[in-house]
Design a protein around this motif. Structure first.
Motif: not given
Length: 459
Positions: A420-431
């Motif tokens: 659930g660490l959504d801050m670690c997911v970019t708009r493009d779907g990268y970690l």
């Protein structure tokens, strides 16, 4: 009050050199200055210098408490190098000649103690002056060392009042890179996280909640256990039994992106020291760990033995490696600038340069281009780096997709896959993990390594 004169009388004063060398604490300060010089002038990695088996000979000869002191001094001197340099700039009338760089190392070590460690100024000044007096190149400047440090002791508050540590302790090229990639506010948060240092995170084989309770820690990230203070890991419960290994919470995330790999053949490329290798093996995969260094693979094997895990190891340069059969999945933790690990490796900003990034991105591209052909159709490739530089992360992944359009596709990361660490997911779907990101859902616990990962599927 006037600044101390640059030239000083070269007059023999104080105890004889041997008597000086026998002073308590002198050997540790001398070794600290030597190691600092090796890191910043000769670009030698700090971990190598502090290796008790193969590192700096003077460090190896020290007692355990003096080794700890050296680590603390050198760590502070590197973490605050920019501040210390600015303090010296304010204390000196003019630059010290390059050939007397030893003086700068001695001064940096002394100032690190005076400003950032709980060591009396008197001891820091006295031992620095003694050190200068026993060094051939530094001896003519012994009086300068004494004058500069005593003045700092008297005028400390005035000298440091308007310093900006976050800017000073970050080389310009890095701050510019982070500002371009993440914005000025986030760039400063990254620098602040580096100043705080790193916690000790563990990856456990199972039941992180129970291990957090046993070790007086807390669960962070996606099942990592963070301990409240640094300690000697070999003394902790579960070490000998192989129940866990040291691995930053961010570094533990990329391997999880492979999902269920039980019974699958997975290659861990650039595998040493083996944190991700262990994760893959615990998850039930048949793991082939490949690394260019036989020495590093030997340590990986030792780690696997302690953990009771069985993997196949292969010593090979990936640019010439050819697997006997295709893998179901490949994890490529590519060689990189390691700017995401500055919290725990404060030497990185001072031994890396922009041209290093250029060389490394070429290597990363070539390894990705080879790894794609080692995966079965429908298989996954995880590309990751412990770098904060977009050139080694987002730009590298985008270029890979463009080069292999139709052959490989991006499989975006979802926050649910990483706790659930959504801050670690970019708009493009990268970690994309940053040192200032929270590692708990409530946002109260901050700090992890800077990490990038992209997940691809071979068409």
């Amino acid at each position: 009050m006037s600044k101390p004169p640059f030239k000083t009388k070269n007059k023999k004063t104080g105890p004889e050199p041997q008597e000086t060398r026998d002073k308590p604490g002198f050997a540790a300060r001398k070794v600290a200055a030597d190691i600092l010089g090796n890191v910043v002038h000769k670009k030698r990695p700090l971990d190598g210098e502090l290796d008790v088996a193969s590192g700096h000979s003077g460090f190896q000869a020290l007692a355990g408490n003096d080794r700890a002191l050296v680590r603390a001094i050198v760590g502070a001197a590197l973490r605050h190098r920019g501040e210390i340099a600015e303090v010296l700039n304010r204390l000196l009338d003019r630059d010290i000649p390059e050939k007397t760089g030893r003086i700068l190392d001695i001064l940096h070590v002394a100032i690190a103690q005076m400003l950032f460690l709980d060591i009396p100024d008197r001891a820091s000044v006295s031992l620095a002056v003694d050190h200068a007096g026993t060094d051939r190149r530094a001896k003519p400047y012994k009086g300068l060392v004494n004058g500069v440090l005593r003045r700092l002791g008297r005028e400390h508050d005035e000298i440091v009042a308007d310093l900006d540590p976050l800017l000073l302790n970050t080389p310009d090229w890095l701050m510019e890179s982070w500002t371009t990639a993440y914005g000025a506010e986030t760039a400063r948060k990254i620098a602040a996280a580096h100043a705080d240092g790193a916690a000790l995170d563990l990856t456990v084989k199972s039941d992180p909640e129970t291990w957090a309770e046993r070790l007086d820690g807390q669960v962070v990230g996606f099942g990592s256990v963070r301990l409240p203070r640094k300690t000697v890991v070999e003394t902790l419960e579960g070490f000998e039994a192989g129940d866990w290994w040291v691995q930053d919470a961010a570094a533990a995330l990329p391997a999880r992106l492979l999902g269920d790999i039980s019974g699958k053949k997975v290659a861990d490329l650039c595998a040493a020291p083996g944190g991700k290798t262990a994760q893959l093996a615990v998850a039930g995969a048949e793991v082939t760990a490949v690394d260019i260094s036989s020495g590093r693979l030997k340590r990986l094997s030792q780690n696997m033995d302690r953990l009771g895990l069985s993997v196949v190891t292969v010593t090979s340069d990936l640019r010439s490696y050819e697997p006997e059969e295709l893998f179901d999945a490949v994890l490529l933790d590519a060689p990189c600038s390691a700017t995401g690990t500055i919290r725990r490796h404060p030497d990185v900003p001072w031994i890396k340069k922009p041209y290093d990034i250029e060389k490394l991105t070429e290597i990363q591209s070539s390894l990705l281009d080879r790894a794609i052909d080692w995966v079965k159709p429908g298989g996954m490739i995880i590309y990751c780096t412990c770098s904060l530089e977009a050139a080694e992360g987002e730009a590298q992944a985008g270029a890979f997709l463009a080069r292999h359009e139709g052959k490989v596709a991006l499989k975006p990361v979802a926050a649910a896959e990483i706790g659930g660490l959504d801050m670690c997911v970019t708009r493009d779907g990268y970690l994309r993990c940053l040192p200032g990101h929270p590692v708990t859902l409530d946002g109260e616990t901050i700090g992890m390594d800077g990490f990038f990962a992209a997940r691809f599927v071979r068409s």
